[in-house]
Design a protein around this motif. Structure first.
Motif, PDB file in Angstrom:
ATOM      1  N   MET A 140      15.365 -38.461 -20.964  1.00  0.00           N
ATOM      2  CA  MET A 140      14.893 -38.096 -22.300  1.00  0.00           C
ATOM      3  C   MET A 140      13.736 -37.121 -22.114  1.00  0.00           C
ATOM      4  O   MET A 140      12.650 -37.514 -21.698  1.00  0.00           O
ATOM      5  N   ASP A 141      14.009 -35.870 -22.390  1.00  0.00           N
ATOM      6  CA  ASP A 141      13.082 -34.773 -22.120  1.00  0.00           C
ATOM      7  C   ASP A 141      12.366 -34.381 -23.409  1.00  0.00           C
ATOM      8  O   ASP A 141      12.979 -33.831 -24.322  1.00  0.00           O
ATOM      9  N   LYS A 142      11.068 -34.674 -23.480  1.00  0.00           N
ATOM     10  CA  LYS A 142      10.308 -34.367 -24.705  1.00  0.00           C
ATOM     11  C   LYS A 142      10.328 -32.872 -25.006  1.00  0.00           C
ATOM     12  O   LYS A 142      10.145 -32.480 -26.150  1.00  0.00           O
ATOM     13  N   ARG A 143      10.553 -32.039 -24.017  1.00  0.00           N
ATOM     14  CA  ARG A 143      10.585 -30.593 -24.242  1.00  0.00           C
ATOM     15  C   ARG A 143      11.774 -30.197 -25.119  1.00  0.00           C
ATOM     16  O   ARG A 143      11.752 -29.153 -25.751  1.00  0.00           O
ATOM     17  N   ARG A 144      12.813 -31.044 -25.161  1.00  0.00           N
ATOM     18  CA  ARG A 144      14.018 -30.740 -25.929  1.00  0.00           C
ATOM     19  C   ARG A 144      14.017 -31.402 -27.305  1.00  0.00           C
ATOM     20  O   ARG A 144      14.932 -31.205 -28.083  1.00  0.00           O
ATOM     21  N   SER A 145      13.021 -32.227 -27.588  1.00  0.00           N
ATOM     22  CA  SER A 145      12.976 -32.985 -28.846  1.00  0.00           C
ATOM     23  C   SER A 145      12.202 -32.232 -29.915  1.00  0.00           C
ATOM     24  O   SER A 145      11.261 -31.501 -29.620  1.00  0.00           O
TER      25      SER A 145
END
Length: 150
Positions: A111-116
């Motif tokens: 779960m990549d916060k950069r993509r959220s």
């Protein structure tokens, strides 16, 4: 038939193997494997679930770990069923595999916060991480025992 403690030990071993392949020194969640009854015979059949996560390292390192899992798990007795982006809005990187040696499967999600979106990141605590959900098939407790004893 399989004793619950034996199944828990297998789950711990498999989780440890996955963590070895991830090969990152971040923070990990603590709870160990849990026992839950299976629907078809809740008194005598059970499954083991061991969810855990790793966070606190750079996203690029976690992304490389996912690639390493895809490449290394088959060498350690796992069959990768799927690898790629999930269907969520964030399109998390997901790996699903089954152990060829034991009756366990695993779903590993980066779960990549950069993509959220900012809203999703705020709800998730703005922390990227690798989430592991290891689960067994259903096992039968030894004769004379019941699942509720565990």
């Amino acid at each position: 038939m399989r004793d619950v403690d034996d199944s828990r030990n297998v789950a711990k071993e498999l989780s440890s193997q996955i963590l070895d392949v991830i090969d990152l020194k971040g923070k990990t969640s603590e709870p160990g494997p849990g026992v839950s009854p299976c629907e078809e015979d809740p008194k005598h059949r059970y499954k083991i679930r061991h969810p855990w996560s790793l966070w606190g390292v750079p996203e690029q390192d976690m992304e490389r770990s996912m690639e390493r899992l895809k490449d290394e798990l088959p060498k350690r007795g796992w069959k990768v069923a799927s690898y790629g982006r999930d269907k969520s809005a964030a399109q998390n990187l997901e790996l699903i595999a089954e152990s060829t040696k034991s009756k366990f499967s695993v779903n590993i999600t980066f779960m990549d916060k950069r993509r959220s979106s900012e809203e999703v990141a705020a709800r998730a605590g703005k922390t990227s991480g690798i989430m592991v959900d290891l689960v067994s098939g259903c096992f039968r407790v030894p004769d004379g025992k019941s699942v509720d004893q565990y």
